[in-house]
Enzyme design. Structure first.
Site, short mmCIF file in Angstrom:
data_model
loop_
_atom_site.label_atom_id
_atom_site.label_comp_id
_atom_site.label_asym_id
_atom_site.label_seq_id
_atom_site.Cartn_x
_atom_site.Cartn_y
_atom_site.Cartn_z
N HIS A 101 47.86 55.36 54.46
CA HIS A 101 48.96 54.40 54.31
C HIS A 101 50.28 54.98 53.81
CE1 HIS A 101 47.22 54.59 50.36
NE2 HIS A 101 46.28 53.71 50.59
N HIS A 108 41.10 39.71 48.80
CA HIS A 108 40.94 39.24 47.42
C HIS A 108 40.83 37.73 47.44
CE1 HIS A 108 41.72 43.10 45.54
NE2 HIS A 108 42.81 43.24 46.28
N HIS A 168 44.82 58.89 49.09
CA HIS A 168 45.75 57.81 48.73
C HIS A 168 46.76 58.51 47.83
CE1 HIS A 168 46.65 53.80 46.59
NE2 HIS A 168 47.18 54.71 45.83
N HIS A 213 38.66 47.77 53.51
CA HIS A 213 37.83 47.54 52.31
C HIS A 213 36.95 46.35 52.60
CE1 HIS A 213 40.24 50.34 49.87
NE2 HIS A 213 41.24 49.92 50.64
N LEU A 214 35.65 46.59 52.69
CA LEU A 214 34.73 45.51 53.04
C LEU A 214 34.08 44.89 51.80
CD1 LEU A 214 33.09 46.95 56.29
CD2 LEU A 214 34.97 45.31 56.08
N ASN A 235 49.31 48.37 47.31
CA ASN A 235 49.57 49.72 46.86
C ASN A 235 49.17 50.69 47.96
OD1 ASN A 235 50.07 51.99 45.40
ND2 ASN A 235 48.42 51.70 43.92
N ASP A 293 44.46 48.93 56.08
CA ASP A 293 44.21 48.84 54.64
C ASP A 293 43.79 47.41 54.26
OD1 ASP A 293 43.88 49.54 52.00
OD2 ASP A 293 46.02 49.76 51.56
#
Lengths: 431, 338
Positions: free
Chosen positions: A237, A314, A181, A65-66, A283, A310
């Site tokens: 994942h 944050h 997911h 996640h970029l 998650n 993954d």
């Protein structure tokens, strides 16, 4: 014309069956020549001395996640790919849960534009449905031409049978996989960790194993019903023994069902939540020791197709809150190789070539990235030069990511990246 | 499905918890060894018996903040009275009349209270684990006055004091066998109860057996794995027959999260009524942490009856909380403030 000669290193290229001392010449972003030590003339070419190091295909992370567009305070394409390069990665596949959701050819192209300042290659994974709302399919042919390498509604699982069925069929027609997911969100409302004795003790609502395995089983049923060999379901994942068992069985039945595992699901359990450590909140959640052991077992047995991080950055203030209110996710790009070599290779005795393959050749194959994940002549000059034996301590404060939400701060890593070379350019150098 | 690994592999260890950072904190019953439990029980008795005009010099003008994110009658009032009885100044911050309403975080609220001179914070919070966050961020002694569905350690201590008064002549030095032979049944909404969790951690360490009783929706099987000395007995009458104390719990409607319960069936199976008590546990103590919903988990007759020690629990709350507030402010951090 740019050229780079890597001399004196031990070339390990599992996909090509190469494992020995070789010099390698990179030219114009491609592998130009490979020869025995000292056989390539430098003729003034820029040269890297890799004596004592291993030279391997650059790593590929198929799940990151970029945060760009939309949440650049957490990460940007530039900062995320800088962290990736430091971790030995030369390509990452970026998930579409940006703001706005990447559900268009425009956003897909925008993410790949040179203005983003990526240190390595970014391959967008586009949203499977408009706005990732699980209702209407996007135009997969257009997304693929714009550069998307798969489709997914990551984080917003596609629950409706008919939509998932259509997504699998439509993606298959254009040669893309659907990445799911797997979480039946109807069973995980308000839950912030794995359901089990630990969640009871901590007084937190838990996510049952069945929320993951149930959806994997549903998806496999849909793949079975479609009776189309082009259909490719990839389970993101994977975290439970039950989901793995379903994948294993599907494969025995001849279906194209693949899966990835994240390093944290191989190494940590719900006990690591400890006293409400929000850097142990993600998650799918950290599971029981039995599930974790099943992950390790499966990767050693070859059931797992790829290691994917993954990587989910944050900001510090977002994680410094009550456990239930903290966002899910941890960073992972700088620790994946070090943890994999420390545990999979050193502790659990997986051969080095297999570990590297799970981090390069195999994800390249899953995403159909031609000319990557291997270093044969003509392949992209995506290379990582590393010392596989070096031990070091990871310090989150030194990260190249904008965020530092990792449970692996202070952990011992094995395998130090010396250079990361992306399409012939040095994207990271440890000195 | 086979979930047992064939190979026995070494995996990363779970690091020891750094909590509590401050030795005066009380976050969980697990933080207290039996010597500390004895110390708190002993001080509760001494402080309760002391001349109020002498007692109020112990913490004269020290500052204690009460930070309450949930409504409370007993816990809040008894903590406040306890701190004041020792001479401390108290400030009450409740989520509805403070900047918490404007979105101020727990961290910032805690740092603000510390800047205002608070030397300890008593926290009631709707999220499990919130006291750990507050302690980590402020490094002040934090007293957990109930966190979500997790723990309520001072309640367990006052319940212990109440039981010792009746079952063990009011001893206040406890050991691993002090409650040997005693069975305590906790009944009802175990899943959502922090009182149940704190009691089931504390009581077995003195040799008590804890029976948990309730329907599957409110008492999952995994509760029996929360610690040693805990068993599940779903037949209320059978549990009563074995019990020297029975602790009734309220159904926490605010935490049911959409769960539908058949109240008529619940009452038939788990309500503590006069006839049931007379038949199966005619001498057992009846406890309830409150608030009571008369006519639901307990009948009015039992709540007001001769076996009920519910109001005694409330009185013990002040004594226990005097002891833990004193402990919070009089226990020094080793090597100065971190």
């Amino acid at each position: 014309m740019t050229a780079l000669l890597i001399r004196g290193g031990h070339l390990i290229d599992p996909a090509a069956g190469v494992d020995g001392l070789k010099d390698i010449l990179l030219k114009d972003g491609r592998v130009a020549e490979i020869a025995g030590p000292g056989k390539l003339k430098s003729n003034g070419t820029e040269t890297l001395d890799a004596t004592g190091f291993y030279v391997a295909p650059g790593l590929i992370d198929m799940h990151v996640h970029l945060r760009e567009p939309g949440q650049t305070y957490k990460e940007t394409i530039a900062s995320g790919t800088a962290a990736a390069a430091a971790g030995g990665f030369t390509a990452v596949a970026a998930m579409p849960n940006t703001i706005p959701v990447n559900d268009s050819p425009e956003t897909t192209r925008w993410m790949q534009a040179p203005e983003r300042g990526a240190a390595i290659r970014v391959f967008p994974i586009a949203a499977a449905t408009r706005g990732s709302k699980g209702e209407a399919l996007n135009d997969y042919a257009a997304l693929k031409s714009a550069g998307a390498v798969a489709v997914t509604d990551d984080g917003h699982p596609i629950l409706k049978d008919n939509i998932m069925r259509e997504a699998l069929a439509a993606a298959a027609r254009v040669g893309l996989s659907v990445i799911q997911h797997a979480e039946d969100t109807r069973m995980t409302q308000g839950a912030s960790m794995n359901l089990g004795p630990m969640s009871f003790k901590l007084g937190l609502r838990g996510m049952p194993v069945e929320a993951e395995s149930g959806l994997v089983e549903r998806d496999i049923r849909l793949v079975t019903e479609l009776r189309d060999s082009r259909v490719h379901l990839h389970v993101a994942h994977t975290s439970t023994a039950a989901a793995l068992a379903a994948v294993r069985q599907a494969r025995r039945n001849g279906l194209r069902v693949t899966c990835e595992v994240a390093p944290h699901h191989l190494l940590l359990t719900d006990e690591h939540v400890g006293q409400y450590n929000t850097n142990a909140k993600m998650n799918p959640p950290l599971r029981s020791a039995a599930d974790r052991d099943a992950m390790v077992e499966a990767i050693l047995d070859g059931v797992v197709d790829a290691i994917a991080t993954d990587h989910a950055p944050h900001a510090v203030h977002e994680k410094e809150v009550e456990f239930e209110n903290a966002p899910n996710g941890i960073t992972g790009l700088e620790t994946a190789l070090g943890l994999s070599l420390r545990w999979l290779h050193k502790e659990w005795k997986m051969p080095l070539g297999r570990v590297l393959s799970l981090l390069s050749a195999q994800p390249a194959a899953l995403l159909n990235l031609k000319g990557r994940g291997t270093l044969t002549v003509g392949s992209f000059a995506d290379v990582v030069v590393l010392d596989p034996k070096a031990e070091w301590i990871y310090h989150a404060r030194e990260t190249k990511s904008k965020s530092r939400n990792t449970p692996f701060d202070g952990w011992t890593m094995q395998g130090k990246v010396r250079w990361t070379i992306s399409e012939g350019r040095v994207a990271y150098s440890s000195q | 499905m086979n979930t047992t690994a064939r190979r026995k592999l070494k995996t990363p260890a779970v690091e020891a918890s750094p909590f509590p950072y401050h030795p005066g904190s009380l976050l969980s019953c697990n933080d207290l060894d039996l010597d500390e439990v004895s110390h708190i029980l002993g001080r509760a008795t001494e402080l309760e018996g002391q001349d109020p005009l002498v007692r109020d010099r112990i913490l004269a003008k020290r500052r204690v903040a009460l930070l309450f994110y949930e409504s409370s009658t007993r816990t809040r009032t008894s903590f406040e009275l306890a701190a004041k009885a020792l001479g401390a100044d108290t400030a009450l911050i409740s989520s509805l009349s403070s900047s918490i309403e404007k979105g101020e975080s727990l961290k910032d609220t805690g740092l603000t209270l510390r800047a205002l001179g608070a030397e300890a914070i008593i926290l009631r919070h709707n999220s499990s684990g919130a006291p750990w966050l507050l302690e980590a961020e402020t490094r002040l002694p934090v007293l957990n006055a109930g966190d979500g569905m997790h723990e309520h350690p001072t309640q367990a201590l006052l319940d212990l004091r109440t039981m010792l008064a009746h079952l063990r002549d009011g001893v206040d030095t406890v050991a691993a066998d002090t409650l040997a032979g005693v069975t305590v049944t906790i009944v009802g909404d175990i899943l959502h109860s922090r009182v149940a969790r704190s009691n089931m951690l504390l009581l077995p360490r003195m040799g008590a057996r804890v029976l948990l009783c309730g329907p599957k929706e409110l008492l999952p099987e995994m509760a029996a794995h929360a610690g040693p000395g805990i068993q599940i007995e779903r037949d209320f009458n059978a549990a009563l027959r074995q019990s020297q104390a029975v602790m009734m719990l309220r159904i926490q409607a605010e935490r049911l999260a959409g769960l539908q319960l058949d109240l008529a069936e619940y009452k038939a199976n788990y309500q503590l009524t006069g006839p049931r008590l007379a038949e199966y546990a005619p001498t057992a103590l009846v406890l309830h942490p409150g608030p009571i919903i008369r006519g639901l988990e307990i009948t009015a007759g039992v709540a007001d009856g001769a076996q009920s020690v519910i109001l005694e629990q409330v009185r013990n709350g002040v004594a226990i909380r005097m002891a833990v507030v004193e402990r919070a402010l009089m226990t020094q951090m080793q090597g100065g403030r971190a």
